[in-house]
Design an enzyme around this catalytic site. Structure first.
Site, PDB file in Angstrom:
ATOM      1  N   GLY A 146       0.817  -1.208   0.000  1.00  0.00           N
ATOM      2  CA  GLY A 146       0.000   0.000   0.000  1.00  0.00           C
ATOM      3  C   GLY A 146       0.851   1.258   0.000  1.00  0.00           C
ATOM      4  O   GLY A 146       0.589   2.213  -0.744  1.00  0.00           O
ATOM      5  N   ASN A 147       1.892   1.288   0.839  1.00  0.00           N
ATOM      6  CA  ASN A 147       2.769   2.451   0.891  1.00  0.00           C
ATOM      7  C   ASN A 147       3.460   2.696  -0.452  1.00  0.00           C
ATOM      8  O   ASN A 147       3.557   3.830  -0.928  1.00  0.00           O
ATOM      9  CB  ASN A 147       3.836   2.270   1.971  1.00  0.00           C
ATOM     10  CG  ASN A 147       3.274   2.316   3.374  1.00  0.00           C
ATOM     11  OD1 ASN A 147       2.147   2.743   3.590  1.00  0.00           O
ATOM     12  ND2 ASN A 147       4.056   1.862   4.335  1.00  0.00           N
TER      13      ASN A 147
ATOM     14  N   ALA B 143      10.238  12.376   2.910  1.00  0.00           N
ATOM     15  CA  ALA B 143       9.378  11.544   3.756  1.00  0.00           C
ATOM     16  C   ALA B 143       9.914  11.426   5.176  1.00  0.00           C
ATOM     17  O   ALA B 143       9.145  11.430   6.139  1.00  0.00           O
ATOM     18  CB  ALA B 143       9.207  10.158   3.138  1.00  0.00           C
TER      19      ALA B 143
ATOM     20  N   ALA C 169       8.481   5.224   6.468  1.00  0.00           N
ATOM     21  CA  ALA C 169       8.091   4.970   5.076  1.00  0.00           C
ATOM     22  C   ALA C 169       9.194   5.316   4.089  1.00  0.00           C
ATOM     23  O   ALA C 169       8.933   5.420   2.892  1.00  0.00           O
ATOM     24  CB  ALA C 169       6.825   5.756   4.735  1.00  0.00           C
ATOM     25  N   ALA C 170      10.427   5.468   4.563  1.00  0.00           N
ATOM     26  CA  ALA C 170      11.504   5.903   3.673  1.00  0.00           C
ATOM     27  C   ALA C 170      11.748   4.906   2.545  1.00  0.00           C
ATOM     28  O   ALA C 170      11.825   5.281   1.370  1.00  0.00           O
ATOM     29  CB  ALA C 170      12.785   6.116   4.476  1.00  0.00           C
ATOM     30  N   GLY C 171      11.872   3.615   2.897  1.00  0.00           N
ATOM     31  CA  GLY C 171      12.144   2.613   1.877  1.00  0.00           C
ATOM     32  C   GLY C 171      11.014   2.480   0.878  1.00  0.00           C
ATOM     33  O   GLY C 171      11.252   2.359  -0.332  1.00  0.00           O
ATOM     34  N   ASP C 172       9.779   2.497   1.366  1.00  0.00           N
ATOM     35  CA  ASP C 172       8.632   2.384   0.467  1.00  0.00           C
ATOM     36  C   ASP C 172       8.512   3.604  -0.440  1.00  0.00           C
ATOM     37  O   ASP C 172       8.150   3.487  -1.616  1.00  0.00           O
ATOM     38  CB  ASP C 172       7.349   2.203   1.271  1.00  0.00           C
ATOM     39  CG  ASP C 172       7.315   0.874   2.022  1.00  0.00           C
ATOM     40  OD1 ASP C 172       7.989  -0.070   1.583  1.00  0.00           O
ATOM     41  OD2 ASP C 172       6.621   0.798   3.049  1.00  0.00           O
TER      42      ASP C 172
ATOM     43  N   GLY D  89      19.997   3.529   4.063  1.00  0.00           N
ATOM     44  CA  GLY D  89      19.575   4.577   4.988  1.00  0.00           C
ATOM     45  C   GLY D  89      20.341   5.863   4.746  1.00  0.00           C
ATOM     46  O   GLY D  89      20.431   6.361   3.616  1.00  0.00           O
ATOM     47  N   ALA D  90      20.935   6.396   5.796  1.00  0.00           N
ATOM     48  CA  ALA D  90      21.644   7.672   5.702  1.00  0.00           C
ATOM     49  C   ALA D  90      22.872   7.604   4.802  1.00  0.00           C
ATOM     50  O   ALA D  90      23.387   8.638   4.357  1.00  0.00           O
ATOM     51  CB  ALA D  90      22.050   8.137   7.089  1.00  0.00           C
ATOM     52  N   GLN D  91      23.354   6.374   4.514  1.00  0.00           N
ATOM     53  CA  GLN D  91      24.511   6.232   3.622  1.00  0.00           C
ATOM     54  C   GLN D  91      24.120   6.241   2.153  1.00  0.00           C
ATOM     55  O   GLN D  91      24.994   6.166   1.287  1.00  0.00           O
ATOM     56  CB  GLN D  91      25.269   4.941   3.933  1.00  0.00           C
ATOM     57  CG  GLN D  91      25.955   4.916   5.285  1.00  0.00           C
ATOM     58  CD  GLN D  91      26.831   3.686   5.423  1.00  0.00           C
ATOM     59  OE1 GLN D  91      27.934   3.611   4.872  1.00  0.00           O
ATOM     60  NE2 GLN D  91      26.337   2.687   6.146  1.00  0.00           N
TER      61      GLN D  91
END
Length: 300
Positions: free
Chosen positions: A52-53, A282, A249-252, A221-223
């Site tokens: 959904g995301n 996000a 929800a960063a990855g999505d 992530g931050a890298q």
């Protein structure tokens, strides 16, 4: 959130073989310790699930989106469907299943488990008209494979986000995957290579690509991301700077943005950079699906 009018003329078609969950979110000063009862200060029910995301992200970030899957025949199912339709997502292929006698958690898991290979077989036309097919591992494995195989047979671009991470993916899946997009934990689980650095991500990506995936993009992530692309070698793309407060929800958002740009015909590295910029927005917002950015908010 941005102005939805900025997405009034989406180009490129993305079909998501989905999982939909109703997230029950309690806010507290910290995570409780094992066995501890901790007082919370806020509670919300928020539409979620990785499928959904990712669908909402792709729709807000410029794609025409359709979903294949199931929802429960209860109030949560109605809310989830309405949330998708509000984003302009085609829900004609969502099948309603009767889980009304179960509790909220089982309703969601039960409806996701009802997404069968037959559901995929019945949607050949929807898959054929898509530019990009997006799958995760929150639906039954045989269904994910059927979706990837249909995408390959119909010569569509396939994306697999292997979350939640399995110990292994079946070896016959890899040749069906155009873009395998794990985070560092998922990449470590699938490859057996512990990941702490970009060089670790390179080694994991090389192992996964050697199994047959055409491209491997490890999100760090931050890298940023490490992308091992077909015919182009490896590339580390640092993350844009942002004041992160919630990475839920960063990855999505990254995958939705990447899929939307890929469906629009963007070059792969440009699609990655767009997904990174969307994810960087996000993470500055507290919450998941409702706070995924719109295309007009992301520099293109």
């Amino acid at each position: 959130m941005g102005d939805q009018a900025s997405n009034a003329n989406p180009t490129g078609r993305v079909t998501v073989v989905r999982s939909l969950n109703m997230d029950l979110v309690a806010r507290a000063p910290r995570l409780p310790k094992p066995g501890e009862t901790l007082a919370g200060h806020a509670f919300a029910q928020v539409p979620g699930g990785k499928g959904g995301n990712q669908a909402v992200a792709a729709a807000r970030l410029g794609a025409q989106v359709a979903m294949i899957g199931c929802i429960g025949d209860d109030s949560n199912g109605g809310i989830l469907k309405a949330a998708l339709e509000h984003e302009g997502i085609d829900c004609a292929a969502l099948i309603v299943v009767d889980d009304a006698s179960q509790n909220a958690i089982v309703i969601v898991a039960g409806s996701n488990a009802e997404v069968s290979p037959a559901s995929i077989d019945a949607q050949d036309a929807l898959i054929a008209c898509a530019d990009v097919i997006v799958c995760q591992l929150e639906t039954p494995p045989q269904t994910v494979r059927a979706a990837l195989a249909a995408g390959r047979r119909l010569q569509r671009t396939t994306i697999l986000n292997p979350a939640p991470a399995a110990t292994k993916l079946p070896v016959d899946w890899f040749p069906l995957i155009d873009y395998l997009i794990p985070n560092e934990i998922e990449a470590a689980t699938l490859s057996g290579v512990p990941i702490a650095t970009v060089d670790d991500a390179r080694r994991a990506a090389e192992m996964l690509k050697a199994k047959g995936a055409r491209n491997v993009i490890v999100t760090l992530g931050a890298q940023g991301v490490f992308a091992l692309l077909d015919g182009a070698g490896g590339k580390h793309m640092p993350a844009p700077k942002s004041n992160a407060i919630d990475t839920a929800a960063a990855g999505d958002t990254f995958i939705g943005g990447f899929a939307a740009e890929l469906a629009r015909g963007a070059a792969v590295t440009d699609a990655i950079a767009f997904g990174q910029r969307a994810a960087a927005i996000a993470v500055t917002r507290e919450g998941a699906q409702p706070f995924i950015p719109h295309r007009g908010e992301v520099a293109v």
